[in-house]
Design a protein around this motif. Structure first.
Motif, PDB file in Angstrom:
ATOM      1  N   LEU A  76       6.332  -0.488  -5.343  1.00 12.30           N
ATOM      2  CA  LEU A  76       5.431  -1.160  -6.274  1.00 12.30           C
ATOM      3  C   LEU A  76       4.750  -2.362  -5.618  1.00 12.30           C
ATOM      4  CD1 LEU A  76       7.552  -1.026  -9.551  1.00 12.30           C
ATOM      5  CD2 LEU A  76       5.615   0.409  -8.907  1.00 12.30           C
ATOM      6  N   LYS A  77       4.953  -2.501  -4.346  1.00 13.42           N
ATOM      7  CA  LYS A  77       4.332  -3.599  -3.600  1.00 13.42           C
ATOM      8  C   LYS A  77       2.848  -3.276  -3.356  1.00 13.42           C
ATOM      9  CE  LYS A  77       8.420  -5.539  -1.926  1.00 13.42           C
ATOM     10  NZ  LYS A  77       9.047  -5.486  -3.212  1.00 13.42           N
ATOM     11  N   THR A  78       2.006  -4.279  -3.424  1.00  9.11           N
ATOM     12  CA  THR A  78       0.587  -4.107  -3.123  1.00  9.11           C
ATOM     13  C   THR A  78       0.424  -3.889  -1.631  1.00  9.11           C
ATOM     14  OG1 THR A  78       0.002  -5.558  -4.945  1.00  9.11           O
ATOM     15  CG2 THR A  78      -1.680  -5.220  -3.254  1.00  9.11           C
ATOM     16  N   ARG A  79      -0.302  -2.824  -1.272  1.00  8.69           N
ATOM     17  CA  ARG A  79      -0.499  -2.525   0.140  1.00  8.69           C
ATOM     18  C   ARG A  79      -1.963  -2.634   0.556  1.00  8.69           C
ATOM     19  NH1 ARG A  79       3.179   2.759   0.627  1.00  8.69           N
ATOM     20  NH2 ARG A  79       2.415   3.115  -1.459  1.00  8.69           N
TER      21      ARG A  79
ATOM     22  N   GLU B 281      16.004 -11.335  -9.457  1.00  8.79           N
ATOM     23  CA  GLU B 281      16.356 -10.229  -8.571  1.00  8.79           C
ATOM     24  C   GLU B 281      16.815  -8.996  -9.360  1.00  8.79           C
ATOM     25  OE1 GLU B 281      19.827 -13.065  -8.859  1.00  8.79           O
ATOM     26  OE2 GLU B 281      17.724 -13.300  -8.346  1.00  8.79           O
ATOM     27  N   VAL B 282      17.425  -9.223 -10.514  1.00 11.98           N
ATOM     28  CA  VAL B 282      17.836  -8.107 -11.372  1.00 11.98           C
ATOM     29  C   VAL B 282      16.602  -7.451 -11.982  1.00 11.98           C
ATOM     30  CG1 VAL B 282      19.082  -7.478 -13.486  1.00 11.98           C
ATOM     31  CG2 VAL B 282      20.088  -9.105 -11.863  1.00 11.98           C
ATOM     32  N   LEU B 283      15.675  -8.259 -12.460  1.00  8.61           N
ATOM     33  CA  LEU B 283      14.428  -7.747 -13.014  1.00  8.61           C
ATOM     34  C   LEU B 283      13.672  -6.929 -11.965  1.00  8.61           C
ATOM     35  CD1 LEU B 283      12.294  -7.598 -15.259  1.00  8.61           C
ATOM     36  CD2 LEU B 283      11.383  -9.739 -14.379  1.00  8.61           C
ATOM     37  N   GLU B 284      13.524  -7.487 -10.784  1.00  9.95           N
ATOM     38  CA  GLU B 284      12.802  -6.814  -9.702  1.00  9.95           C
ATOM     39  C   GLU B 284      13.467  -5.489  -9.338  1.00  9.95           C
ATOM     40  OE1 GLU B 284       9.684  -6.276  -7.101  1.00  9.95           O
ATOM     41  OE2 GLU B 284       9.930  -7.833  -8.619  1.00  9.95           O
ATOM     42  N   ALA B 285      14.787  -5.486  -9.217  1.00 14.40           N
ATOM     43  CA  ALA B 285      15.510  -4.260  -8.863  1.00 14.40           C
ATOM     44  C   ALA B 285      15.346  -3.194  -9.947  1.00 14.40           C
ATOM     45  CB  ALA B 285      16.987  -4.563  -8.641  1.00 14.40           C
ATOM     46  N   THR B 286      15.369  -3.603 -11.205  1.00 13.70           N
ATOM     47  CA  THR B 286      15.221  -2.651 -12.309  1.00 13.70           C
ATOM     48  C   THR B 286      13.817  -2.052 -12.322  1.00 13.70           C
ATOM     49  OG1 THR B 286      16.854  -3.862 -13.614  1.00 13.70           O
ATOM     50  CG2 THR B 286      15.392  -2.371 -14.816  1.00 13.70           C
ATOM     51  N   VAL B 287      12.808  -2.889 -12.171  1.00 19.91           N
ATOM     52  CA  VAL B 287      11.424  -2.411 -12.163  1.00 19.91           C
ATOM     53  C   VAL B 287      11.187  -1.484 -10.972  1.00 19.91           C
ATOM     54  CG1 VAL B 287       9.016  -3.152 -11.895  1.00 19.91           C
ATOM     55  CG2 VAL B 287      10.519  -4.358 -13.478  1.00 19.91           C
ATOM     56  N   GLU B 288      11.683  -1.861  -9.804  1.00 16.76           N
ATOM     57  CA  GLU B 288      11.534  -1.010  -8.617  1.00 16.76           C
ATOM     58  C   GLU B 288      12.234   0.337  -8.823  1.00 16.76           C
ATOM     59  OE1 GLU B 288      10.007  -1.178  -5.573  1.00 16.76           O
ATOM     60  OE2 GLU B 288       9.010  -3.061  -6.047  1.00 16.76           O
ATOM     61  N   ARG B 289      13.437   0.321  -9.407  1.00 17.80           N
ATOM     62  CA  ARG B 289      14.178   1.562  -9.658  1.00 17.80           C
ATOM     63  C   ARG B 289      13.400   2.482 -10.583  1.00 17.80           C
ATOM     64  NH1 ARG B 289      16.829   3.453 -13.682  1.00 17.80           N
ATOM     65  NH2 ARG B 289      16.959   1.482 -14.813  1.00 17.80           N
ATOM     66  N   ILE B 290      12.848   1.927 -11.659  1.00 18.13           N
ATOM     67  CA  ILE B 290      12.069   2.741 -12.593  1.00 18.13           C
ATOM     68  C   ILE B 290      10.831   3.303 -11.893  1.00 18.13           C
ATOM     69  CG2 ILE B 290      10.674   2.668 -14.705  1.00 18.13           C
ATOM     70  CD1 ILE B 290      12.769   0.613 -15.770  1.00 18.13           C
TER      71      ILE B 290
ATOM     72  N   ALA C 289      -4.686  -0.964  -0.072  1.00 17.72           N
ATOM     73  CA  ALA C 289      -5.422   0.258   0.250  1.00 17.72           C
ATOM     74  C   ALA C 289      -5.457   1.109  -1.017  1.00 17.72           C
ATOM     75  CB  ALA C 289      -4.753   1.014   1.387  1.00 17.72           C
ATOM     76  N   ASP C 290      -6.646   1.493  -1.445  1.00 19.59           N
ATOM     77  CA  ASP C 290      -6.767   2.258  -2.684  1.00 19.59           C
ATOM     78  C   ASP C 290      -5.883   3.494  -2.688  1.00 19.59           C
ATOM     79  OD1 ASP C 290      -8.559   0.389  -3.533  1.00 19.59           O
ATOM     80  OD2 ASP C 290     -10.311   1.711  -3.490  1.00 19.59           O
ATOM     81  N   SER C 291      -5.822   4.194  -1.567  1.00 20.78           N
ATOM     82  CA  SER C 291      -5.029   5.428  -1.520  1.00 20.78           C
ATOM     83  C   SER C 291      -3.531   5.157  -1.679  1.00 20.78           C
ATOM     84  CB  SER C 291      -5.287   6.178  -0.218  1.00 20.78           C
ATOM     85  OG  SER C 291      -4.857   5.409   0.887  1.00 20.78           O
ATOM     86  N   LEU C 292      -3.093   3.931  -1.417  1.00 20.61           N
ATOM     87  CA  LEU C 292      -1.683   3.567  -1.541  1.00 20.61           C
ATOM     88  C   LEU C 292      -1.375   2.823  -2.841  1.00 20.61           C
ATOM     89  CD1 LEU C 292      -1.066   2.333   2.105  1.00 20.61           C
ATOM     90  CD2 LEU C 292      -0.435   4.554   1.127  1.00 20.61           C
ATOM     91  N   ASP C 293      -2.367   2.103  -3.376  1.00 22.73           N
ATOM     92  CA  ASP C 293      -2.131   1.244  -4.534  1.00 22.73           C
ATOM     93  C   ASP C 293      -2.511   1.871  -5.874  1.00 22.73           C
ATOM     94  OD1 ASP C 293      -1.117  -0.761  -2.942  1.00 22.73           O
ATOM     95  OD2 ASP C 293      -3.022  -1.802  -2.752  1.00 22.73           O
ATOM     96  N   PHE C 294      -3.303   2.921  -5.873  1.00 26.22           N
ATOM     97  CA  PHE C 294      -3.712   3.571  -7.117  1.00 26.22           C
ATOM     98  C   PHE C 294      -3.142   4.975  -7.157  1.00 26.22           C
ATOM     99  CE2 PHE C 294      -6.730   0.217  -6.492  1.00 26.22           C
ATOM    100  CZ  PHE C 294      -6.915  -0.294  -7.758  1.00 26.22           C
ATOM    101  N   HIS C 295      -2.571   5.342  -8.308  1.00 26.56           N
ATOM    102  CA  HIS C 295      -1.909   6.628  -8.455  1.00 26.56           C
ATOM    103  C   HIS C 295      -2.316   7.270  -9.767  1.00 26.56           C
ATOM    104  CE1 HIS C 295       0.841   5.533  -5.186  1.00 26.56           C
ATOM    105  NE2 HIS C 295       0.825   4.332  -5.732  1.00 26.56           N
ATOM    106  N   GLU C 296      -2.415   8.593  -9.761  1.00 28.70           N
ATOM    107  CA  GLU C 296      -2.608   9.337 -11.004  1.00 28.70           C
ATOM    108  C   GLU C 296      -1.236   9.649 -11.558  1.00 28.70           C
ATOM    109  OE1 GLU C 296      -5.118  12.745 -11.446  1.00 28.70           O
ATOM    110  OE2 GLU C 296      -6.544  11.925  -9.999  1.00 28.70           O
TER     111      GLU C 296
END
Length: 95
Positions: A56-59, A37-46, A61-68
């Motif tokens: 950072l959750k998979t949704r 839970e600490v790892l997950e919270a840190t990664v989400e915060r970053i 949909a390309d427009s939601l999951d891929f970012h420039e």
């Protein structure tokens, strides 16, 4: 298609899992594993604070999951992850 890891000898090994870099320290190494839970919270915060990503959750949909992302933002995120790891290592030594 799963990625394959190579051993030092170059032979293929088992397919990599979804998160190949996550592991727990070898028994007897003296290192304490980071609570998931600490790892997950840190990664989400970053992801939120440095990369400006809503989640950072998979949704699925390309427009939601891929970012420039600009390379300097990726670098900033990697540096923050490194600093978080250093803080965690320092904190665990003091316990």
């Amino acid at each position: 298609m799963p990625l394959a890891r190579l051993t030092p000898e170059g032979a293929r090994t088992e397919a990599m899992t979804k998160h190949p870099m996550r592991h727990t320290p070898a028994q007897g190494s003296g290192k304490r594993p980071v609570a998931p839970e600490v790892l997950e919270a840190t990664v989400e915060r970053i992801g939120r604070e440095v990369l400006h990503l809503e989640t950072l959750k998979t949704r699925r949909a390309d427009s939601l999951d891929f970012h420039e992302l600009a390379v300097w933002r990726v670098r900033d995120a990697l540096e923050e992850a490194f600093r978080a790891g250093m803080r965690a290592a320092t904190d665990s030594r003091g316990k």
